[in-house]
Scaffold this active site. Structure first.
Site, PDB file in Angstrom:
ATOM      1  N   THR A  16      -1.438  -1.775   2.145  1.00 42.83           N
ATOM      2  CA  THR A  16      -0.295  -1.993   1.244  1.00 42.83           C
ATOM      3  C   THR A  16       0.409  -0.694   0.889  1.00 42.83           C
ATOM      4  OG1 THR A  16      -1.246  -3.991   0.314  1.00 42.83           O
ATOM      5  CG2 THR A  16       0.278  -2.802  -1.097  1.00 42.83           C
ATOM      6  N   SER A  62      -6.300  -3.444   6.385  1.00 46.95           N
ATOM      7  CA  SER A  62      -7.652  -2.863   6.339  1.00 46.95           C
ATOM      8  C   SER A  62      -8.732  -3.833   6.794  1.00 46.95           C
ATOM      9  CB  SER A  62      -7.957  -2.318   4.950  1.00 46.95           C
ATOM     10  OG  SER A  62      -8.150  -3.362   4.038  1.00 46.95           O
ATOM     11  N   THR A  94      -6.537  -1.994   0.527  1.00 47.79           N
ATOM     12  CA  THR A  94      -7.590  -2.147  -0.486  1.00 47.79           C
ATOM     13  C   THR A  94      -8.614  -3.217  -0.111  1.00 47.79           C
ATOM     14  OG1 THR A  94      -6.224  -3.744  -1.665  1.00 47.79           O
ATOM     15  CG2 THR A  94      -6.067  -1.431  -2.359  1.00 47.79           C
ATOM     16  N   ASP A  95      -8.243  -4.097   0.824  1.00 50.47           N
ATOM     17  CA  ASP A  95      -9.113  -5.252   1.089  1.00 50.47           C
ATOM     18  C   ASP A  95     -10.538  -4.862   1.490  1.00 50.47           C
ATOM     19  OD1 ASP A  95      -6.942  -6.813   0.524  1.00 50.47           O
ATOM     20  OD2 ASP A  95      -6.588  -7.485   2.573  1.00 50.47           O
TER      21      ASP A  95
HETATM   22  N1  ASP Z   1      -3.718  -6.289   0.528  1.00 49.41           N
HETATM   23  C1  ASP Z   1      -4.166  -5.203   1.248  1.00 49.41           C
HETATM   24  C2  ASP Z   1      -3.997  -3.876   0.522  1.00 49.41           C
HETATM   25  O1  ASP Z   1      -4.187  -3.901  -0.658  1.00 49.41           O
HETATM   26  C3  ASP Z   1      -3.838  -5.127   2.661  1.00 49.41           C
HETATM   27  C4  ASP Z   1      -4.911  -4.320   3.345  1.00 49.41           C
HETATM   28  O2  ASP Z   1      -6.033  -4.232   2.826  1.00 49.41           O
HETATM   29  O3  ASP Z   1      -4.608  -3.748   4.375  1.00 49.41           O
HETATM   30  O4  ASP Z   1      -3.705  -2.860   1.052  1.00 49.41           O
END
Ligand code: ASP
Length: 338
Positions: A16, A62, A94-95
Protein backbone atom coordinates in the site's frame (compact mmCIF):
# COMPACT_ATOMS: atom_id res chain seq x y z
CA UNK A 1 33.39 20.06 11.80
CA UNK A 2 29.92 18.61 11.27
CA UNK A 3 29.30 14.96 12.10
CA UNK A 4 28.31 12.98 9.00
CA UNK A 5 24.72 11.77 8.96
CA UNK A 6 24.15 8.05 9.49
CA UNK A 7 23.69 6.11 6.30
CA UNK A 8 20.42 4.17 6.11
CA UNK A 9 19.56 1.72 3.34
CA UNK A 10 15.85 1.79 2.43
CA UNK A 11 14.52 -1.31 0.65
CA UNK A 12 11.11 -1.07 -1.04
CA UNK A 13 9.05 -4.19 -1.69
CA UNK A 14 5.71 -2.71 -2.80
CA UNK A 15 2.47 -2.76 -0.78
CA UNK A 16 0.00 0.00 0.00
CA UNK A 17 2.76 2.43 0.87
CA UNK A 18 3.89 2.23 -2.77
CA UNK A 19 0.47 1.91 -4.38
CA UNK A 20 -1.08 4.48 -6.70
CA UNK A 21 -3.54 4.39 -9.57
CA UNK A 22 -2.61 4.60 -13.22
CA UNK A 23 -4.07 8.10 -13.35
CA UNK A 24 -7.16 7.10 -15.33
CA UNK A 25 -10.11 7.70 -13.07
CA UNK A 26 -12.28 4.69 -12.36
CA UNK A 27 -10.02 2.09 -13.95
CA UNK A 28 -9.89 -0.06 -10.90
CA UNK A 29 -7.84 0.18 -7.76
CA UNK A 30 -4.33 1.12 -6.71
CA UNK A 31 -1.39 -1.18 -7.30
CA UNK A 32 2.27 -1.07 -6.19
CA UNK A 33 4.13 1.34 -8.49
CA UNK A 34 6.51 3.47 -6.42
CA UNK A 35 10.06 2.43 -5.59
CA UNK A 36 12.30 3.36 -2.65
CA UNK A 37 13.66 6.45 -4.40
CA UNK A 38 10.18 7.93 -4.89
CA UNK A 39 9.06 6.94 -1.40
CA UNK A 40 11.90 8.76 0.34
CA UNK A 41 11.64 11.73 -2.03
CA UNK A 42 8.08 12.25 -0.76
CA UNK A 43 9.37 12.84 2.79
CA UNK A 44 11.36 16.10 2.82
CA UNK A 45 11.64 15.86 6.64
CA UNK A 46 14.23 13.08 6.12
CA UNK A 47 16.76 15.68 5.11
CA UNK A 48 19.13 16.18 8.01
CA UNK A 49 18.15 12.84 9.60
CA UNK A 50 20.15 10.39 7.50
CA UNK A 51 21.87 9.86 4.19
CA UNK A 52 19.55 7.49 2.38
CA UNK A 53 20.46 4.66 0.08
CA UNK A 54 17.22 3.62 -1.67
CA UNK A 55 16.97 0.11 -3.12
CA UNK A 56 13.94 -0.99 -5.16
CA UNK A 57 14.00 -4.66 -4.19
CA UNK A 58 10.56 -6.03 -5.13
CA UNK A 59 7.30 -4.47 -6.36
CA UNK A 60 4.44 -6.61 -5.14
CA UNK A 61 1.46 -7.11 -2.87
CA UNK A 62 3.01 -8.47 0.30
CA UNK A 63 0.95 -11.63 0.21
CA UNK A 64 2.97 -12.59 -2.86
CA UNK A 65 6.32 -12.40 -1.06
CA UNK A 66 7.97 -15.77 -0.51
CA UNK A 67 10.51 -17.26 1.88
CA UNK A 68 12.95 -17.17 -1.04
CA UNK A 69 12.43 -13.38 -1.30
CA UNK A 70 13.14 -13.06 2.42
CA UNK A 71 16.31 -15.10 2.29
CA UNK A 72 17.50 -12.88 -0.59
CA UNK A 73 16.44 -9.75 1.31
CA UNK A 74 18.30 -10.84 4.46
CA UNK A 75 21.45 -11.31 2.36
CA UNK A 76 21.04 -7.90 0.71
CA UNK A 77 20.51 -6.25 4.12
CA UNK A 78 23.66 -7.85 5.51
CA UNK A 79 25.57 -6.64 2.46
CA UNK A 80 24.43 -3.03 3.04
CA UNK A 81 25.41 -3.29 6.71
CA UNK A 82 28.79 -4.75 5.74
CA UNK A 83 29.23 -1.77 3.39
CA UNK A 84 28.76 0.62 6.32
CA UNK A 85 25.03 1.33 6.68
CA UNK A 86 24.10 2.34 10.23
CA UNK A 87 20.72 0.68 9.87
CA UNK A 88 18.13 -0.54 7.40
CA UNK A 89 14.49 0.26 6.70
CA UNK A 90 12.26 -2.12 4.76
CA UNK A 91 8.99 -0.78 3.29
CA UNK A 92 6.42 -3.34 2.23
CA UNK A 93 2.76 -4.28 2.28
CA UNK A 94 1.32 -4.64 5.74
CA UNK A 95 -0.50 -7.90 5.07
CA UNK A 96 2.50 -10.08 5.79
CA UNK A 97 4.68 -7.82 7.99
CA UNK A 98 4.10 -9.98 11.07
CA UNK A 99 5.71 -12.90 9.22
CA UNK A 100 8.38 -11.14 7.16
CA UNK A 101 9.72 -9.10 10.09
CA UNK A 102 9.99 -12.25 12.22
CA UNK A 103 11.77 -14.12 9.42
CA UNK A 104 14.27 -11.24 9.11
CA UNK A 105 14.84 -11.32 12.87
CA UNK A 106 15.87 -14.98 12.52
CA UNK A 107 18.00 -14.48 9.41
CA UNK A 108 19.88 -11.17 9.70
CA UNK A 109 23.09 -11.48 11.64
CA UNK A 110 23.85 -7.94 12.81
CA UNK A 111 22.93 -5.87 15.87
CA UNK A 112 22.27 -2.74 13.82
CA UNK A 113 18.58 -1.89 13.51
CA UNK A 114 16.46 -3.44 10.79
CA UNK A 115 13.10 -1.66 10.81
CA UNK A 116 10.07 -2.77 8.80
CA UNK A 117 7.24 -0.39 7.99
CA UNK A 118 4.43 0.23 5.51
CA UNK A 119 1.15 2.11 5.32
CA UNK A 120 -2.55 1.53 5.70
CA UNK A 121 -3.63 4.53 3.60
CA UNK A 122 -2.16 4.63 0.14
CA UNK A 123 -0.58 7.83 -1.23
CA UNK A 124 -3.77 8.81 -3.13
CA UNK A 125 -5.80 9.08 0.09
CA UNK A 126 -6.20 11.97 2.53
CA UNK A 127 -4.02 11.37 5.57
CA UNK A 128 -1.76 8.81 3.89
CA UNK A 129 0.39 7.39 6.69
CA UNK A 130 3.33 6.16 4.59
CA UNK A 131 5.47 9.33 4.85
CA UNK A 132 5.13 9.54 8.65
CA UNK A 133 5.91 5.84 8.99
CA UNK A 134 9.01 6.11 6.77
CA UNK A 135 10.24 9.11 8.75
CA UNK A 136 9.88 7.42 12.13
CA UNK A 137 11.30 4.15 10.76
CA UNK A 138 14.43 5.98 9.59
CA UNK A 139 14.69 7.80 12.92
CA UNK A 140 14.58 4.46 14.73
CA UNK A 141 17.05 2.88 12.29
CA UNK A 142 19.52 5.68 13.15
CA UNK A 143 19.10 5.30 16.91
CA UNK A 144 21.92 3.61 18.84
CA UNK A 145 19.39 2.53 21.49
CA UNK A 146 17.55 0.50 18.84
CA UNK A 147 20.61 -1.73 18.32
CA UNK A 148 20.50 -5.35 19.44
CA UNK A 149 16.70 -5.46 19.73
CA UNK A 150 16.23 -7.72 16.73
CA UNK A 151 14.08 -6.70 13.79
CA UNK A 152 11.58 -3.98 14.69
CA UNK A 153 8.27 -2.89 13.21
CA UNK A 154 7.76 0.87 13.41
CA UNK A 155 4.24 1.99 12.60
CA UNK A 156 1.92 4.73 13.80
CA UNK A 157 4.78 6.11 15.93
CA UNK A 158 5.10 2.87 17.90
CA UNK A 159 8.08 0.53 18.01
CA UNK A 160 7.27 -3.19 18.12
CA UNK A 161 9.43 -6.31 18.38
CA UNK A 162 9.01 -8.51 15.29
CA UNK A 163 8.62 -11.50 17.54
CA UNK A 164 5.39 -10.25 19.13
CA UNK A 165 3.82 -7.87 16.63
CA UNK A 166 0.51 -8.72 14.96
CA UNK A 167 -1.66 -7.05 12.34
CA UNK A 168 -4.95 -6.64 14.20
CA UNK A 169 -7.19 -4.52 11.98
CA UNK A 170 -8.07 -4.44 8.28
CA UNK A 171 -7.85 -0.68 7.85
CA UNK A 172 -6.85 1.18 11.03
CA UNK A 173 -3.51 2.97 11.01
CA UNK A 174 -3.09 1.54 14.53
CA UNK A 175 -3.32 -1.99 13.16
CA UNK A 176 0.05 -3.17 14.52
CA UNK A 177 -0.15 -4.27 18.14
CA UNK A 178 1.84 -6.58 20.37
CA UNK A 179 -0.95 -8.02 22.51
CA UNK A 180 1.29 -10.14 24.74
CA UNK A 181 3.86 -7.54 25.73
CA UNK A 182 2.89 -4.16 24.25
CA UNK A 183 5.19 -1.99 22.16
CA UNK A 184 8.88 -1.67 23.11
CA UNK A 185 8.65 2.08 22.73
CA UNK A 186 7.49 4.99 20.62
CA UNK A 187 8.69 7.96 18.59
CA UNK A 188 7.95 11.45 19.88
CA UNK A 189 9.05 14.72 18.26
CA UNK A 190 11.36 12.66 16.09
CA UNK A 191 13.03 10.95 19.04
CA UNK A 192 12.82 7.17 19.41
CA UNK A 193 12.13 6.09 22.99
CA UNK A 194 12.83 2.50 23.98
CA UNK A 195 10.96 1.85 27.20
CA UNK A 196 11.30 -1.96 27.29
CA UNK A 197 13.83 -4.32 25.76
CA UNK A 198 13.58 -8.08 25.16
CA UNK A 199 15.73 -10.02 27.63
CA UNK A 200 17.22 -12.08 24.79
CA UNK A 201 16.62 -12.77 21.15
CA UNK A 202 15.95 -16.10 19.51
CA UNK A 203 19.01 -17.83 18.06
CA UNK A 204 19.69 -17.00 14.43
CA UNK A 205 19.07 -19.54 11.72
CA UNK A 206 21.57 -19.96 8.89
CA UNK A 207 20.21 -18.76 5.56
CA UNK A 208 18.73 -21.76 3.76
CA UNK A 209 19.76 -22.51 0.23
CA UNK A 210 17.08 -21.35 -2.18
CA UNK A 211 18.37 -23.61 -4.95
CA UNK A 212 15.77 -26.17 -3.92
CA UNK A 213 12.12 -25.47 -3.14
CA UNK A 214 11.77 -24.62 0.54
CA UNK A 215 9.69 -27.04 2.61
CA UNK A 216 5.95 -26.40 2.87
CA UNK A 217 4.44 -26.06 6.34
CA UNK A 218 0.66 -26.03 6.77
CA UNK A 219 -1.19 -23.84 9.26
CA UNK A 220 -4.51 -25.11 10.54
CA UNK A 221 -6.89 -23.18 12.79
CA UNK A 222 -9.02 -25.47 14.92
CA UNK A 223 -12.69 -24.56 15.16
CA UNK A 224 -15.86 -25.74 16.83
CA UNK A 225 -16.86 -29.22 15.76
CA UNK A 226 -13.60 -29.92 13.92
CA UNK A 227 -13.07 -33.60 13.26
CA UNK A 228 -9.50 -33.72 12.01
CA UNK A 229 -10.17 -34.64 8.39
CA UNK A 230 -7.85 -31.89 7.14
CA UNK A 231 -5.09 -33.23 9.39
CA UNK A 232 -5.41 -36.56 7.60
CA UNK A 233 -4.60 -34.82 4.30
CA UNK A 234 -1.51 -32.92 5.41
CA UNK A 235 1.14 -35.45 4.39
CA UNK A 236 -0.64 -36.51 1.23
CA UNK A 237 -0.57 -32.87 0.13
CA UNK A 238 3.20 -32.79 0.54
CA UNK A 239 3.52 -30.68 3.69
CA UNK A 240 6.59 -31.37 5.79
CA UNK A 241 5.28 -29.82 8.97
CA UNK A 242 2.04 -28.62 10.54
CA UNK A 243 1.29 -25.74 12.89
CA UNK A 244 -2.00 -26.08 14.77
CA UNK A 245 -3.72 -22.94 16.02
CA UNK A 246 -5.68 -24.58 18.78
CA UNK A 247 -8.40 -23.38 21.13
CA UNK A 248 -7.34 -21.33 24.16
CA UNK A 249 -4.34 -22.65 26.05
CA UNK A 250 -3.67 -25.48 23.55
CA UNK A 251 -6.79 -27.60 23.08
CA UNK A 252 -8.47 -29.44 20.23
CA UNK A 253 -11.71 -31.47 20.05
CA UNK A 254 -11.16 -35.02 21.29
CA UNK A 255 -12.06 -36.40 17.87
CA UNK A 256 -9.06 -34.66 16.28
CA UNK A 257 -6.58 -36.31 18.59
CA UNK A 258 -6.05 -39.58 16.71
CA UNK A 259 -5.19 -37.75 13.46
CA UNK A 260 -2.74 -35.45 15.21
CA UNK A 261 -1.18 -38.37 17.07
CA UNK A 262 -0.59 -40.24 13.80
CA UNK A 263 0.79 -37.17 12.02
CA UNK A 264 3.14 -36.20 14.86
CA UNK A 265 4.77 -39.63 14.55
CA UNK A 266 5.90 -38.68 11.02
CA UNK A 267 6.42 -34.90 10.78
CA UNK A 268 6.80 -32.06 13.29
CA UNK A 269 3.47 -30.74 14.56
CA UNK A 270 3.63 -27.50 16.53
CA UNK A 271 0.96 -26.39 19.00
CA UNK A 272 -0.01 -22.70 19.15
CA UNK A 273 -3.10 -20.84 20.31
CA UNK A 274 -5.66 -19.16 18.09
CA UNK A 275 -6.29 -16.52 20.79
CA UNK A 276 -3.51 -14.23 19.57
CA UNK A 277 -1.88 -13.52 22.92
CA UNK A 278 -0.27 -15.31 25.84
CA UNK A 279 1.54 -18.60 25.99
CA UNK A 280 0.49 -22.15 25.18
CA UNK A 281 -0.03 -24.11 28.41
CA UNK A 282 1.98 -27.25 29.11
CA UNK A 283 0.79 -28.76 32.37
CA UNK A 284 -2.71 -27.77 33.38
CA UNK A 285 -5.48 -29.72 31.62
CA UNK A 286 -5.78 -33.47 31.37
CA UNK A 287 -8.84 -34.12 29.13
CA UNK A 288 -8.48 -35.82 25.73
CA UNK A 289 -7.35 -33.08 23.32
CA UNK A 290 -5.88 -30.98 26.13
CA UNK A 291 -2.38 -29.52 25.92
CA UNK A 292 -1.01 -32.23 28.23
CA UNK A 293 -2.54 -34.93 26.06
CA UNK A 294 -1.24 -33.40 22.81
CA UNK A 295 2.28 -32.75 24.12
CA UNK A 296 2.46 -36.33 25.44
CA UNK A 297 1.64 -37.46 21.90
CA UNK A 298 4.62 -35.60 20.48
CA UNK A 299 3.25 -32.18 19.52
CA UNK A 300 5.69 -29.33 20.17
CA UNK A 301 4.60 -26.33 22.28
CA UNK A 302 5.32 -22.95 20.69
CA UNK A 303 5.34 -20.81 23.86
CA UNK A 304 4.34 -17.25 22.99
CA UNK A 305 4.82 -17.67 19.25
CA UNK A 306 1.49 -17.41 17.46
CA UNK A 307 0.60 -19.65 14.53
CA UNK A 308 2.07 -17.37 11.86
CA UNK A 309 5.35 -16.90 13.66
CA UNK A 310 5.65 -20.56 14.66
CA UNK A 311 5.15 -21.44 10.98
CA UNK A 312 7.99 -19.10 9.99
CA UNK A 313 10.30 -20.68 12.57
CA UNK A 314 9.35 -24.23 11.61
CA UNK A 315 9.77 -23.52 7.89
CA UNK A 316 13.26 -22.08 8.38
CA UNK A 317 14.28 -24.94 10.70
CA UNK A 318 13.12 -27.52 8.15
CA UNK A 319 14.78 -25.59 5.34
CA UNK A 320 18.08 -25.74 7.20
CA UNK A 321 17.68 -29.48 7.66
CA UNK A 322 17.00 -29.57 11.39
CA UNK A 323 15.71 -32.98 12.43
CA UNK A 324 12.83 -33.40 14.88
CA UNK A 325 15.10 -33.23 17.93
CA UNK A 326 16.74 -30.03 16.61
CA UNK A 327 13.28 -28.60 16.01
CA UNK A 328 12.16 -29.51 19.53
CA UNK A 329 15.28 -27.90 20.93
CA UNK A 330 14.72 -24.68 18.95
CA UNK A 331 11.12 -24.37 20.14
CA UNK A 332 12.21 -25.17 23.72
CA UNK A 333 14.67 -22.26 23.50
CA UNK A 334 11.94 -20.02 22.08
CA UNK A 335 9.76 -20.94 25.06
CA UNK A 336 12.52 -20.16 27.56
CA UNK A 337 13.13 -16.77 25.96
CA UNK A 338 9.44 -15.83 26.10
N1 ASP B 1 -3.14 -4.02 2.15
C1 ASP B 1 -1.79 -4.26 1.98
C2 ASP B 1 -0.90 -3.20 2.59
O1 ASP B 1 -1.26 -2.75 3.64
C3 ASP B 1 -1.34 -4.71 0.67
C4 ASP B 1 -0.08 -5.51 0.86
O2 ASP B 1 0.14 -6.05 1.96
O3 ASP B 1 0.69 -5.57 -0.07
O4 ASP B 1 0.11 -2.82 2.11
Amino acid sequence: MTTPLPQIAVFSLGGTIASTSDGQAGTGGVTPRLGARELVAAVPQLEGVATLDPVAFRQTASGDLTFEDLVALAGAIEQKLADGAAGVVVTQGTDSIEETSFALSLLVEDPRPVVVTGAMRNPTLAGADGPANILSAVQVACAPQAQGLGTLVVFNDEIHAARYVRKTHTSSTATFQSPTVGPLGWVVEGRPRIALAPTASLPLIAKPSTEETLPAVALLTVSLGDDGRLVDQVMALGYQGLVVESFGGGHVPARMVAALDTLAASIPVVLTSRTGAGEVLTETYGFPGSERDLLARGLIAAGTLDGLKARVLLTLLLATRHDVSGIREAFARARELS
